[in-house]
Design an enzyme around this catalytic site. Structure first.
Site, PDB file in Angstrom:
ATOM      1  N   HIS B 128       0.871  -1.183   0.000  1.00 25.09           N
ATOM      2  CA  HIS B 128       0.000   0.000   0.000  1.00 25.09           C
ATOM      3  C   HIS B 128       0.907   1.231   0.000  1.00 25.09           C
ATOM      4  O   HIS B 128       2.041   1.160   0.490  1.00 25.09           O
ATOM      5  CB  HIS B 128      -0.818  -0.065   1.288  1.00 25.09           C
ATOM      6  CG  HIS B 128      -1.882   0.954   1.445  1.00 25.09           C
ATOM      7  ND1 HIS B 128      -1.640   2.240   1.864  1.00 25.09           N
ATOM      8  CD2 HIS B 128      -3.223   0.869   1.263  1.00 25.09           C
ATOM      9  CE1 HIS B 128      -2.791   2.900   1.941  1.00 25.09           C
ATOM     10  NE2 HIS B 128      -3.759   2.106   1.574  1.00 25.09           N
ATOM     11  N   ASP B 205       2.952  -4.968   7.639  1.00 26.27           N
ATOM     12  CA  ASP B 205       1.758  -4.129   7.584  1.00 26.27           C
ATOM     13  C   ASP B 205       0.552  -5.048   7.759  1.00 26.27           C
ATOM     14  O   ASP B 205       0.192  -5.799   6.857  1.00 26.27           O
ATOM     15  CB  ASP B 205       1.727  -3.400   6.231  1.00 26.27           C
ATOM     16  CG  ASP B 205       0.448  -2.608   6.023  1.00 26.27           C
ATOM     17  OD1 ASP B 205      -0.494  -2.753   6.829  1.00 26.27           O
ATOM     18  OD2 ASP B 205       0.389  -1.845   5.041  1.00 26.27           O
ATOM     19  N   GLN B 208      -4.732  -5.212   6.819  1.00 30.91           N
ATOM     20  CA  GLN B 208      -5.794  -6.068   6.263  1.00 30.91           C
ATOM     21  C   GLN B 208      -5.780  -7.462   6.881  1.00 30.91           C
ATOM     22  O   GLN B 208      -6.613  -8.292   6.523  1.00 30.91           O
ATOM     23  CB  GLN B 208      -5.631  -6.191   4.738  1.00 30.91           C
ATOM     24  CG  GLN B 208      -5.793  -4.889   3.977  1.00 30.91           C
ATOM     25  CD  GLN B 208      -7.218  -4.343   4.025  1.00 30.91           C
ATOM     26  OE1 GLN B 208      -8.165  -5.040   4.385  1.00 30.91           O
ATOM     27  NE2 GLN B 208      -7.367  -3.085   3.677  1.00 30.91           N
ATOM     28  N   LYS B 231     -10.237  -0.708  10.592  1.00 34.46           N
ATOM     29  CA  LYS B 231     -10.448  -1.868   9.716  1.00 34.46           C
ATOM     30  C   LYS B 231     -10.788  -3.094  10.550  1.00 34.46           C
ATOM     31  O   LYS B 231     -11.007  -4.177  10.036  1.00 34.46           O
ATOM     32  CB  LYS B 231      -9.197  -2.143   8.877  1.00 34.46           C
ATOM     33  CG  LYS B 231      -8.794  -0.922   8.061  1.00 34.46           C
ATOM     34  CD  LYS B 231      -8.039  -1.269   6.829  1.00 34.46           C
ATOM     35  CE  LYS B 231      -7.351  -0.050   6.249  1.00 34.46           C
ATOM     36  NZ  LYS B 231      -8.012   0.470   5.062  1.00 34.46           N
ATOM     37  N   CYS B 369      -4.921   2.917  -3.419  1.00 35.52           N
ATOM     38  CA  CYS B 369      -3.660   3.369  -2.832  1.00 35.52           C
ATOM     39  C   CYS B 369      -2.573   2.325  -3.037  1.00 35.52           C
ATOM     40  O   CYS B 369      -1.757   2.068  -2.140  1.00 35.52           O
ATOM     41  CB  CYS B 369      -3.800   3.682  -1.343  1.00 35.52           C
ATOM     42  SG  CYS B 369      -4.947   4.999  -1.015  1.00 35.52           S
TER      43      CYS B 369
HETATM   44  C1  LIG Z   1      -2.526  -2.903   3.504  1.00 38.12           C
HETATM   45  C2  LIG Z   1      -2.807  -1.517   4.009  1.00 38.12           C
HETATM   46  N1  LIG Z   1      -1.824  -0.798   4.569  1.00 38.12           N
HETATM   47  C3  LIG Z   1      -2.027   0.422   5.065  1.00 38.12           C
HETATM   48  C4  LIG Z   1      -3.256   1.027   5.006  1.00 38.12           C
HETATM   49  C5  LIG Z   1      -3.418   2.410   5.561  1.00 38.12           C
HETATM   50  O1  LIG Z   1      -4.209   2.396   6.690  1.00 38.12           O
HETATM   51  P1  LIG Z   1      -4.664   3.756   7.369  1.00 38.12           P
HETATM   52  O2  LIG Z   1      -5.235   4.594   6.274  1.00 38.12           O
HETATM   53  O3  LIG Z   1      -5.686   3.333   8.364  1.00 38.12           O
HETATM   54  O4  LIG Z   1      -3.463   4.376   7.990  1.00 38.12           O
HETATM   55  C6  LIG Z   1      -4.314   0.331   4.431  1.00 38.12           C
HETATM   56  C7  LIG Z   1      -5.645   0.950   4.303  1.00 38.12           C
HETATM   57  O5  LIG Z   1      -6.221   0.995   3.225  1.00 38.12           O
HETATM   58  C8  LIG Z   1      -4.084  -0.966   3.914  1.00 38.12           C
HETATM   59  O6  LIG Z   1      -5.062  -1.665   3.338  1.00 38.12           O
END
Ligand SMILES: Cc1ncc(COP(=O)(O)O)c(C=O)c1O
Lengths: 149, 411
Positions: B128, B205, B208, B231, B369
Site C-alpha cells: 500500500h 503491515d 488487512q 479496519k 492506494c
Molecule cells: C494494507 C494496508 N496498509 C495500510 C493502510 C493504511 O491504513 P490507514 O489509512 O488506516 O493508515 C491500508 C488501508 O487501506 C491498507 O489496506
C-alpha cells in the site's frame, strides 16, 4: 441520486466506445496533462490554435466512461470555435456541473453537452466530467498540468 | 478448514449494524467495502459513547479519580491489543493514529537512525502507498534505495530470489501481511525467518490481516507489526505500532511534547521510556477504548468462526464472479483473505462503482492506494468487493446482479 441510466445514455456510452478526436497531435501550439489522482484518470490534450481559432484538438489517455465521453464531446464542440468561445464553454460546463447554471431555464451554448447535467447529482463523479475541461483551460493558459485535487 | 467451527449467527450480528437495516437509495445497504473501513457495531459505539458521556477527562494527568479511571480504561485497551496479537508486554504497544502513522513513525525514528547513503530498503511489490511513501521520503533524504520483491500473475510474491535481494546493504524489509487489492495472504513467517537469517529486521503491515487472521507477533517473530482500528470494527483515528522491545528502546523520539518526557529544563529534556516516548500530546482516548471494545467484539464472535464464514463467502463469490463473461479476477493466489478485485472488459471501475452504488451495493473502485500493483497488472484501476462477518450469500448475489446490470447498460 438520479438513476445512473439517465447519465449513462446511449450518446455517452457510444462516445466512450468510440471517442472522437482520440490520438496524438504533432505539431501543436498548446498542450496540457490532466490528472485525477483519486482515481488515476489521466488525459493529455493537444491543440492547434491559429489566429485565435481552435483549428484542431485531440486527446489521449485513459479514464472512465464519463471522463472519456466528456473529453470526446468537448473536442467535438470546441473544434472550429474561437479560443474565447472555448473559454466560455469551459465556464458554462463547470457551472452546469456545479449546479449554478440551470440548463433548462437559462441561456447557454452547451448544446448536447447538457447530457452531462446529471453528473451534478453524483458528487463522486463530478471530477471525472470536469477533468477534460479543466485540462483545456490549462492548455489555453499555458499551464502544463492540471489536477482535480 | 479442517476443524469444524460453529457457524456465526449472522442475522443476530447484523442487528448490531444499524446501517444494514436502514434503507440506502431506497434499497437495503449491501456493504462490501470492509477493506476500506469496517462498519462499527453498536457495542463499540456505545462503549465510546459511555466513555465520552460519563468517564471522559485527559489521561496520565492529575490525581482526580476521574483522571485515574480514564487512564485505567485507556491502559486496559492497550492490554487488550497486547493480548490480541500475543505481544509479550504492553510496553511494546504504541498508540498511533493508524497504520500510516505507525509506518511513518518507524521510518522517521528507526529509519533515520539506521538507514544511510547506499543502504537499501526492501519492499514487496504489493505494498500500500502507506508502506512505500514513508520509505521513499526517507530514502531520498538519506541517499538510500528502495528494492522490490516481485510477484507473479496470480499476485503471489516470488520468493526464489529473496536471499539475493536481502544483502549486506538491506536495513529493513517491509511487507504487507494481506494485500488490500489482491487479497493475497503472504507467507510473512517465512519471509521474516529468511530476513533474520541475514540479520535484517522486518516490518509487517497488518492493516488487512488483523480483521481476518489470528496474528501472533511472537510466533511470526515480527520486528514491527502495524495496523489500524477502523479496519477491525473500531473507530478511525487510532492505530497500533508493535515493536520488539530492544528496537523500540533504541529508537529516538519522534514528536515532542507533553507526556513523552521524564523531565524538561531549558538545557535538556530526558525522555520517557517506551511506549510513552512515542505518544506525545493528548492521545485519542475514546478511540483507544473503542478499539478495545472492538477487539472484545470480534474475539467474542471468534476469529476462527469469522475466518470460516468469510472463507465460504469468498469461495462462493469467486465461483459466481468467474462465471460472468468478460469479468477477470485480479489476484488469484492460493492463500487469500476475503477480498476480490476484478475488471470488466471495456468498462471502467468508476462506472461500475457508480452503477452498483445506485443498486445499494457499496464497493471500492480505483487504485486502492496501491498504484504499483495496478502498473504490475497493466490496469488503471479495479473494482473491489471485500467481505466481513456480517455479509451473506445474498450480498454476493446482489453484487452479481448489479454487475449484470452494469454490463447491460454498457452493451
Ligand atoms: C494494507 C494496508 N496498509 C495500510 C493502510 C493504511 O491504513 P490507514 O489509512 O488506516 O493508515 C491500508 C488501508 O487501506 C491498507 O489496506
Amino acid at each position: 441520486m438520479s438513476d445512473p441510466r439517465e447519465l449513462y445514455q446511449q450518446v455517452i456510452i457510444e462516445h466512450n466506445k468510440k471517442p472522437r478526436n482520440f490520438g496524438d497531435l504533432e505539431p501543436c501550439t498548446h498542450q496540457a496533462h490532466g490528472l485525477n489522482p483519486l482515481c488515476g484518470d489521466d488525459i493529455v490534450l493537444k491543440l492547434v490554435v491559429e489566429d485565435g481559432l481552435v483549428k484542431d484538438i485531440r486527446f489521449q489517455g485513459h479514464g472512465c466512461a464519463i471522463s472519456k465521453a466528456s473529453s470526446s464531446l468537448m473536442t467535438v464542440n470546441v473544434k472550429g470555435r474561437t479560443q474565447a468561445e472555448a473559454e466560455v464553454l469551459v465556464e458554462q460546463f463547470r457551472a452546469m456541473i456545479r449546479g449554478t447554471l440551470d440548463v433548462e431555464h437559462q441561456a447557454h451554448d452547451l448544446g448536447r453537452l447538457t447530457l452531462f447535467s446529471g453528473v451534478k447529482d453524483l458528487p463522486s463523479r463530478v471530477k471525472c466530467a470536469v477533468l477534460p475541461w479543466a485540462t483545456l483551460h490549462s492548455a489555453l493558459h499555458g499551464e502544463d498540468t492540471t489536477s482535480t485535487e | 478448514m479442517t476443524t469444524a467451527v460453529l457457524p456465526l449467527d449472522v442475522p443476530g450480528i447484523r442487528r448490531d449494524f444499524p446501517a444494514l437495516t436502514t434503507p440506502f437509495h431506497g434499497k437495503p445497504l449491501i456493504y462490501l467495502d470492509s477493506a476500506v473501513s469496517s462498519l462499527t457495531p453498536l457495542p463499540v459505539v456505545e462503549r465510546m459513547s459511555r466513555y465520552q458521556s460519563f468517564e471522559h477527562t485527559n489521561v496520565h494527568r492529575g490525581v482526580s479519580t476521574l483522571s485515574q479511571e480514564a487512564t485505567d480504561r485507556f491502559e486496559e485497551a492497550r492490554e487488550k491489543v497486547r493480548a490480541f496479537i500475543n505481544a509479550p508486554s504492553v510496553k511494546q504497544i504504541v498508540w498511533t493514529r493508524g497504520t500510516t502513522e505507525s509506518i511513518n513513525l518507524v521510518a522517521q525514528t528507526f529509519g533515520r537512525r539506521n538507514v544511510h547513503a547506499g543502504d537499501e530498503i526492501l519492499l514487496s511489490a504489493m505494498e500500500h502507498h502507506a508502506d512505500i511513501v514513508p520509505w521513499q521520503l526517507l530514502a531520498e533524504e538519506r541517499g538510500a534505495t528502495l528494492r522490490v520483491i516481485p510477484m507473479n500473475d496470480d499476485g503471489e510474491l516470488i520468493l526464489d530470489g529473496l536471499d539475493d535481494l536481502i544483502n549486506e546493504r538491506t536495513r529493513l524489509v517491509g511487507v504487507t501481511h494481506v494485500s488490500n487489492v489482491l487479497g493475497t495472504i503472504n507467507p510473512v513467517k517465512e519471509i521474516i525467518a529468511r530476513a533474520h537469517a541475514k540479520g535484517v529486521p522486518v516490518l509487517v503491515d497488518g492493516a488487512q490481516a488483523v480483521p481476518h487472521l489470528h496474528v501472533d507477533v511472537v510466533d511470526l517473530d515480527a520486528d514491527f507489526y502495524v495496523f489500524s482500528g477502523h479496519k477491525l470494527s473500531g473507530p478511525t483515528g487510532i492505530g497500533v505500532l508493535y515493536g520488539k522491545r530492544e528496537l523500540l528502546e533504541a529508537m529516538p523520539p519522534w514528536h515532542g511534547g507533553g507526556s513523552m518526557i521524564l523531565s524538561v529544563t531549558w538545557e535538556k529534556t530526558t525522555y520517557a521510556p517506551v511506549p510513552a516516548r512515542f505518544e506525545a500530546g493528548t492521545p485519542p482516548i475514546a478511540q483507544a477504548i473503542g478499539l478495545g471494545a472492538a477487539i472484545d467484539y470480534v474475539t467474542a464472535l471468534g476469529l476462527d468462526r469469522i475466518a470460516a464464514h468469510e472463507h465460504a463467502l469468498l469461495a462462493y463469490a469467486t465461483e459466481r464472479l468467474q462465471a460472468i463473461p468478460g469479468l477477470r479476477i485480479i489476484g488469484t493466489a492460493r492463500e487469500k483473505a476475503s477480498v476480490i478485485s476484478f475488471v470488466l472488459d471495456g468498462i471502467h471501475p468508476h462506472d461500475i462503482g457508480s452503477i452498483l452504488d445506485h443498486e445499494g451495493v457499496v464497493v471500492r473502485a480505483g487504485h486502492h492506494c496501491a498504484q504499483p500493483v495496478m502498473t504490475r497488472f497493466q490496469i488503471p484501476a479495479t473494482t473491489r468487493a471485500s467481505f466481513a462477518y456480517f455479509n451473506t450469500r445474498e450480498d454476493v448475489d446482489a453484487l452479481v446482479s448489479g454487475i449484470l446490470k452494469v454490463q447491460e447498460i454498457f452493451q
